[in-house]
Motif scaffolding. Structure first.
Motif, PDB file in Angstrom:
ATOM      1  N   THR A 159      93.123  -5.330 -49.561  1.00 23.44           N
ATOM      2  CA  THR A 159      94.113  -4.558 -48.819  1.00 23.44           C
ATOM      3  C   THR A 159      93.630  -4.266 -47.405  1.00 23.44           C
ATOM      4  O   THR A 159      92.429  -4.239 -47.125  1.00 23.44           O
ATOM      5  CB  THR A 159      94.405  -3.226 -49.524  1.00 23.44           C
ATOM      6  N   SER A 160      94.602  -4.030 -46.519  1.00 19.69           N
ATOM      7  CA  SER A 160      94.268  -3.755 -45.124  1.00 19.69           C
ATOM      8  C   SER A 160      93.449  -2.478 -44.994  1.00 19.69           C
ATOM      9  O   SER A 160      92.594  -2.361 -44.108  1.00 19.69           O
ATOM     10  CB  SER A 160      95.541  -3.659 -44.287  1.00 19.69           C
ATOM     11  N   SER A 161      93.684  -1.501 -45.888  1.00 16.28           N
ATOM     12  CA  SER A 161      92.942  -0.241 -45.806  1.00 16.28           C
ATOM     13  C   SER A 161      91.445  -0.455 -46.096  1.00 16.28           C
ATOM     14  O   SER A 161      90.586   0.201 -45.502  1.00 16.28           O
ATOM     15  CB  SER A 161      93.518   0.788 -46.783  1.00 16.28           C
ATOM     16  N   ILE A 162      91.150  -1.387 -47.016  1.00 17.71           N
ATOM     17  CA  ILE A 162      89.745  -1.695 -47.324  1.00 17.71           C
ATOM     18  C   ILE A 162      89.076  -2.357 -46.125  1.00 17.71           C
ATOM     19  O   ILE A 162      87.937  -2.046 -45.763  1.00 17.71           O
ATOM     20  CB  ILE A 162      89.639  -2.608 -48.565  1.00 17.71           C
ATOM     21  N   VAL A 201      89.866  -1.964 -43.037  1.00 22.56           N
ATOM     22  CA  VAL A 201      89.667  -0.925 -42.029  1.00 22.56           C
ATOM     23  C   VAL A 201      88.421  -0.105 -42.344  1.00 22.56           C
ATOM     24  O   VAL A 201      87.599   0.187 -41.466  1.00 22.56           O
ATOM     25  CB  VAL A 201      90.910  -0.010 -41.940  1.00 22.56           C
ATOM     26  N   GLN A 202      88.243   0.261 -43.629  1.00 23.62           N
ATOM     27  CA  GLN A 202      87.070   1.042 -44.020  1.00 23.62           C
ATOM     28  C   GLN A 202      85.770   0.261 -43.803  1.00 23.62           C
ATOM     29  O   GLN A 202      84.765   0.822 -43.358  1.00 23.62           O
ATOM     30  CB  GLN A 202      87.186   1.463 -45.480  1.00 23.62           C
ATOM     31  N   GLN A 215      85.319  -2.089 -41.583  1.00 21.54           N
ATOM     32  CA  GLN A 215      85.079  -2.177 -40.143  1.00 21.54           C
ATOM     33  C   GLN A 215      84.539  -0.859 -39.595  1.00 21.54           C
ATOM     34  O   GLN A 215      83.637  -0.845 -38.746  1.00 21.54           O
ATOM     35  CB  GLN A 215      86.365  -2.566 -39.417  1.00 21.54           C
ATOM     36  N   GLU A 216      85.042   0.237 -40.110  1.00 24.13           N
ATOM     37  CA  GLU A 216      84.554   1.553 -39.663  1.00 24.13           C
ATOM     38  C   GLU A 216      83.088   1.738 -40.060  1.00 24.13           C
ATOM     39  O   GLU A 216      82.294   2.273 -39.280  1.00 24.13           O
ATOM     40  CB  GLU A 216      85.420   2.663 -40.270  1.00 24.13           C
TER      41      GLU A 216
END
Length: 410
Positions: free
Chosen positions: A2-5, A7-8, A10-11
């Motif tokens: 998922t895109s949220s994973i 993003v996490q 990358q953060e």
């Protein structure tokens, strides 16, 4: 994913960069004892090629000529294509185990090494440490594993996989045998087995375990077994290169001795020397051995080629010790791994130059690289917090002049 994973992830990577803990794979070209990095030719002082055999082109040429002289049908294969329990148990591998066992037996007659000791070759040091402890502790026996705080990540992972209702582990302070003795004294009466786990030469500090003291501790309690990882000592220490156990005459007292071929041997793979019954148990219970394709026979042939030369590489070991002592003595107190050490004896070719701060370690590495040395920063979590360092590694191909130039940069 998922895109949220994403993003996490990358953060988290961005946070690593802000802490100077971000890592990336280097693009390198090897040229003998040098590496070419970003267009610059640098003297390699970051490799575990302690005897310089990995950069010895004459040695490689000798090996290839030896292979070329064999009939095509008898040349070692380039892949094992299956696990040892299927078709991967090639004649090269079986011969390597036999020759390793003879190496130990021939060099240790005076140490009363048990005739029941046997050798099992494995795919890597990580495979060995990941699989041996879980296999050893799979019996219904209440077991306590006591490991030095600074053992390698592969041993820590092996202990974690071993943990169960019957198996627990604790970590004693680095080389603190009073702390270890207290753990042994505090062990519950129901504990049937205690396995002490240590490296002989520690990979980041370059210091040694006191094997004699560990053997003395073992002698006081019949429940104790001794597991020693000699990865950074094999080929380097001992009269014939058999490691710290050979040097300290403790071979007969070590229950599980692990060695690797990826460092001083300039090859690939690992092995354990243990009782023959234990070897047979590992063959039947050690998951990394059972479920992994064996290493290519050509690699085992190269390891055998090096093994035949290893007992006679005394000159290389002597020179390695001399330049390691010279470099170690040149490092001032504030940058030593142990501030109280006077560096008057030879521990190993691994000499840490402690800087503490991640940014300082990165800056020092860049300075050394600008001066022509391929030196790398080692940062947490590889080493404890606030002990970021340059891990300086000597090898037998370095000259006294190389060592002097390095000392000037420090």
């Amino acid at each position: 994913m998922t895109s949220s994973i994403v993003v996490q992830l990358q953060e988290s990577l961005t946070h690593m960069k802000s802490q100077q803990q971000y890592r990336s794979l280097p693009s390198l070209e090897h040229q003998g004892r040098y590496v070419v990095s970003q267009g610059k030719t640098l003297l390699n002082i970051a490799s575990n090629d302690y005897l310089g055999l990995g950069s010895d082109t004459e040695l490689q040429g000798e090996f290839l000529k030896q292979i070329d002289r064999l009939p095509v049908a008898q040349r070692p294969k380039m892949s094992a294509t299956s696990s040892r329990l299927l078709t991967g148990n090639d004649t090269q591998l079986q011969a390597l185990e036999s020759e390793l066992q003879s190496w130990y037996q021939n060099a240790t007659d005076k140490q009363n090494l048990s005739a029941s000791k046997s050798v099992l070759v494995l795919n890597s040091g990580y495979h060995a440490n990941l699989g041996i402890l879980p296999a050893l502790t799979s019996l219904p026996v209440k077991t306590l594993i006591l490991a030095d705080k600074l053992v390698h990540a592969s041993i820590i992972d092996g202990m974690r996989l071993s943990q169960s209702k019957l198996v627990t582990y604790r970590r004693y302070r680095h080389n603190d045998y009073e702390h270890l003795a207290r753990f042994i004294e505090q062990a519950d009466e129901t504990v049937e087995r205690i396995i002490i786990v240590t490296e002989s030469v520690f990979s980041m500090d370059g210091d040694r375990a006191d094997l004699l003291q560990l053997v003395q501790l073992k002698a006081k309690d019949a429940r104790i077994e001794l597991y020693v990882d000699e990865a950074h000592a094999i080929g380097v220490l001992g009269d014939t290169g058999l490691g710290l156990a050979e040097e300290t005459h403790t071979l007969a007292d070590i229950d599980y001795l692990v060695g690797t071929f990826g460092k001083a041997f300039a090859s690939v793979g690992a092995y354990i020397m243990c009782d023959e019954v234990v070897k047979q148990w590992l063959i039947n219970a050690m998951r990394p051995l059972i479920f992994s394709t064996a290493l290519p026979p050509i690699n085992h042939a190269w390891t055998r080629f090096i093994l035949a030369k290893m007992p006679n590489l005394t000159h290389q070991r002597t020179h390695l010790a001399q330049i390691s002592i010279k470099l170690s003595r040149a490092i001032d107190q504030q940058h030593r791994a142990s501030p109280t050490s006077q560096n008057i004896s030879y521990d190993s070719p691994i000499i840490p130059y402690i800087l503490g701060d991640n940014a300082c370690a990165l800056a020092k590495a860049k300075q050394l690289q600008a001066a022509g040395f391929y030196a790398l920063p080692i940062r947490p979590p590889t080493v404890p917090a606030n002990t970021a360092r340059i891990r300086l590694v000597m090898n037998a191909k370095l000259t006294n002049e190389d060592c002097e130039r390095l000392i000037q940069q420090l």
